[in-house]
Write an enzyme that holds these catalytic residues in place. Structure first.
Site, PDB file in Angstrom:
ATOM      1  N   TRP A  37       4.749  -3.888 -10.083  1.00  0.00           N
ATOM      2  CA  TRP A  37       5.143  -3.246  -8.839  1.00  0.00           C
ATOM      3  C   TRP A  37       4.838  -1.747  -8.872  1.00  0.00           C
ATOM      4  O   TRP A  37       4.391  -1.173  -7.867  1.00  0.00           O
ATOM      5  CB  TRP A  37       6.616  -3.501  -8.536  1.00  0.00           C
ATOM      6  CG  TRP A  37       6.794  -4.813  -7.830  1.00  0.00           C
ATOM      7  CD1 TRP A  37       7.116  -6.014  -8.381  1.00  0.00           C
ATOM      8  CD2 TRP A  37       6.582  -5.062  -6.435  1.00  0.00           C
ATOM      9  NE1 TRP A  37       7.131  -6.998  -7.423  1.00  0.00           N
ATOM     10  CE2 TRP A  37       6.817  -6.442  -6.221  1.00  0.00           C
ATOM     11  CE3 TRP A  37       6.237  -4.263  -5.348  1.00  0.00           C
ATOM     12  CZ2 TRP A  37       6.696  -7.029  -4.956  1.00  0.00           C
ATOM     13  CZ3 TRP A  37       6.132  -4.846  -4.090  1.00  0.00           C
ATOM     14  CH2 TRP A  37       6.358  -6.207  -3.902  1.00  0.00           C
ATOM     15  N   TRP A  82       9.544   7.103   1.572  1.00  0.00           N
ATOM     16  CA  TRP A  82       9.717   5.688   1.893  1.00  0.00           C
ATOM     17  C   TRP A  82      10.497   5.522   3.196  1.00  0.00           C
ATOM     18  O   TRP A  82      11.337   6.350   3.538  1.00  0.00           O
ATOM     19  CB  TRP A  82      10.477   4.971   0.777  1.00  0.00           C
ATOM     20  CG  TRP A  82       9.809   5.007  -0.576  1.00  0.00           C
ATOM     21  CD1 TRP A  82      10.222   5.707  -1.667  1.00  0.00           C
ATOM     22  CD2 TRP A  82       8.630   4.304  -0.970  1.00  0.00           C
ATOM     23  NE1 TRP A  82       9.371   5.493  -2.721  1.00  0.00           N
ATOM     24  CE2 TRP A  82       8.379   4.628  -2.322  1.00  0.00           C
ATOM     25  CE3 TRP A  82       7.757   3.432  -0.323  1.00  0.00           C
ATOM     26  CZ2 TRP A  82       7.304   4.120  -3.035  1.00  0.00           C
ATOM     27  CZ3 TRP A  82       6.684   2.914  -1.024  1.00  0.00           C
ATOM     28  CH2 TRP A  82       6.458   3.254  -2.363  1.00  0.00           C
ATOM     29  N   ASN A  91      -1.671 -14.778  -8.485  1.00  0.00           N
ATOM     30  CA  ASN A  91      -1.682 -13.358  -8.822  1.00  0.00           C
ATOM     31  C   ASN A  91      -2.420 -12.503  -7.798  1.00  0.00           C
ATOM     32  O   ASN A  91      -1.980 -11.390  -7.467  1.00  0.00           O
ATOM     33  CB  ASN A  91      -2.300 -13.145 -10.204  1.00  0.00           C
ATOM     34  CG  ASN A  91      -2.151 -11.714 -10.682  1.00  0.00           C
ATOM     35  OD1 ASN A  91      -1.043 -11.214 -10.832  1.00  0.00           O
ATOM     36  ND2 ASN A  91      -3.272 -11.033 -10.892  1.00  0.00           N
TER      37      ASN A  91
END
Length: 472
Positions: A381, A305, A340
């Site tokens: 997520w 990341w 959504n």
């Protein structure tokens, strides 16, 4: 009012009277009802309600208190101390509540149950939040499901105990009005967290939930199968905040959706499968209590990341230069909600195009969503990041321009939330940087001034993400 010992009903994520198993059982016991809600932020730790959720909760509690003729008692503090202490002070005949799946709530429930039973006070708990009891759904080998489709189709629809019929709203019942302590009134007056007026779009409470369901049945369900992906249309139910706070139950929603319609109707089947995703998220959290923080696929513990606060800030503000992403993030800040399909687009952009840890996205949604639900938020997520149980493949990277053109073809959704580019032709509203200079001038748009240039190149960032995933 009677002289009988009261039954203490502990409300939590079930802020309704109809189809409330704990409340119905307490009423059936014949005892007057002492209705209690406890704000237990300390036990929740970092997952205490965010600013948007607190606004909704305050209005929902006020609505429930009105339904109970003012006899809802609100406390703040450790529920493990408050609930047993009140039960003993009231000489309660029993304590009734509906179960939750958050890890700290489950641990607290066990402690409260032990304390009460040690004092010879009856404890009765119920499944009031889900169609199926997650503890009873298992694969043939006895292990939990890790993939949605077999969980829903086989574990629930084929082998699960059929969902019960919803319980009717109770008639008049005795309420125990005596208050041995001081109510925490401030929790009923939390201001809406944003200044744009998004509070006008919602009616928290059981009555508002019924109205929202009726509106969906009247104008949304018939078009749901195809329209559910269109943020420019009102085809989705917008029931998620009401379901999270338990102002309406999934049994009530299921029964209403099936009323006069077959389960194989495309809209019905698709909508009920979305209810199934809610069930699956709760199921995952029950069996994987580390879901909110820990990658379910451990290989993601070494994912490379990036840490880019400026990029995250642009994403949060809706200033990425990609209109469908920015529209979604601004809808969230203005209304406490996001469609959504757009949630998937903005999440993919954050974790894949920007390579920001999914924790950042989950935390932002937690604070800003009215329907912030620990199970749904965490599972979703992780799904987008690719680290979850039933995750999107790592190579599924949503292209925000393609997604915008497909699901917001006339740009109505973008124009609603990104008005500075509203005058651009449909052809360029999803990609302003492609518009010729004269088109930009005619629309009154100067890129980099009125609306930002894209903060990242889609092709290059996609390849960077794929390379990072390959490194695993």
């Amino acid at each position: 009012m009677t002289d009988k010992r009261p039954a203490l009903v502990w409300f939590r994520q079930d802020l309704r009277l109809a189809d409330n198993p704990a409340l119905h059982a307490a009423i059936d016991s014949g005892a007057p009802i002492f209705a209690l809600y406890v704000h237990d932020d300390e036990a929740a730790g970092s997952w205490k309600p965010g600013s948007a959720s607190r606004w909704w909760l305050g209005r929902s509690l006020a609505a429930l208190r009105e339904s109970l003729d003012g006899a809802l008692h609100v406390r703040s503090g450790d529920a493990r101390e408050i609930v047993p202490a009140l039960a003993m002070e009231l000489d309660a005949s029993g304590v009734f509540w509906n179960r939750c799946v958050e890890p700290w709530r489950m641990a607290g429930d066990d402690a409260i149950k032990n304390t009460l039973q040690s004092a010879d006070i009856e404890v009765r708990t119920f499944n009031g939040a889900y169609l199926y009891d997650a503890n009873t759904i298992r694969k043939q080998d006895g292990t939990p499901y890790r993939v949605f489709t077999p969980f829903w189709r086989k574990g629930c629809l084929e082998n699960g105990r059929p969902p019960r019929k919803p319980l009717p709203a109770p008639g008049r019942f005795d309420l125990h009005g005596a208050d041995p302590g001081q109510d925490e009134e401030q929790h009923l007056r939390t201001p809406f967290p944003r200044v744009e007026g998004g509070a006008d779009e919602w009616q928290p409470g059981e009555a508002g939930a019924r109205q929202q369901l009726e509106a969906f049945l009247e104008s949304g369900l018939a078009h749901y199968d195809e329209g559910r992906d269109r943020p420019d249309m009102r085809c989705v139910s917008r029931l998620s905040p009401h379901l999270h706070f338990g102002e309406i139950s999934p049994h009530q929603v299921r029964a209403a959706v099936l009323d006069g319609r077959g389960p194989k109707d495309p809209g019905v089947d698709r909508f009920l499968s979305e209810i199934g995703w809610r069930e699956f998220s709760a199921y995952l959290l029950l069996h994987e209590p580390g879901l909110p923080t820990d990658n379910l696929q451990k290989k993601f513990d070494r994912f490379p990341w990036r840490d880019d606060p400026e990029a995250r800030d642009a994403w949060q503000r809706g200033a990425t230069g990609y209109p469908i992403v920015d529209a979604g993030m601004r809808e969230l800040r203005r209304t406490g909600y996001m469609h959504n399909r757009v949630r998937m687009i903005v999440a993919s952009f954050l974790v894949k195009n920007l390579l920001q840890h999914w924790h950042h996205g989950a935390a932002w949604f937690w604070d800003n969503l009215l329907d912030a639900d620990l199970a749904n938020n965490s599972a979703s997520w992780q799904w987008v990041a690719g680290s979850g149980a039933d995750a999107a493949p790592y190579f599924r990277i949503f292209n925000p321009v393609t997604q915008g053109r497909k699901f917001d073809p006339q740009g109505d959704y973008v124009r609603r939330y990104v008005p500075e580019i509203a005058q651009l032709p449909d052809k360029f509203v999803q990609s302003p940087w492609e518009a010729p200079a004269d088109e930009l001038a005619a629309a009154g748009v100067e890129l980099g001034s009125d609306y930002p240039e894209p903060i990242v190149d889609l092709k290059a960032s996609r390849e960077r993400a794929l390379e990072a995933f390959r490194s695993l």
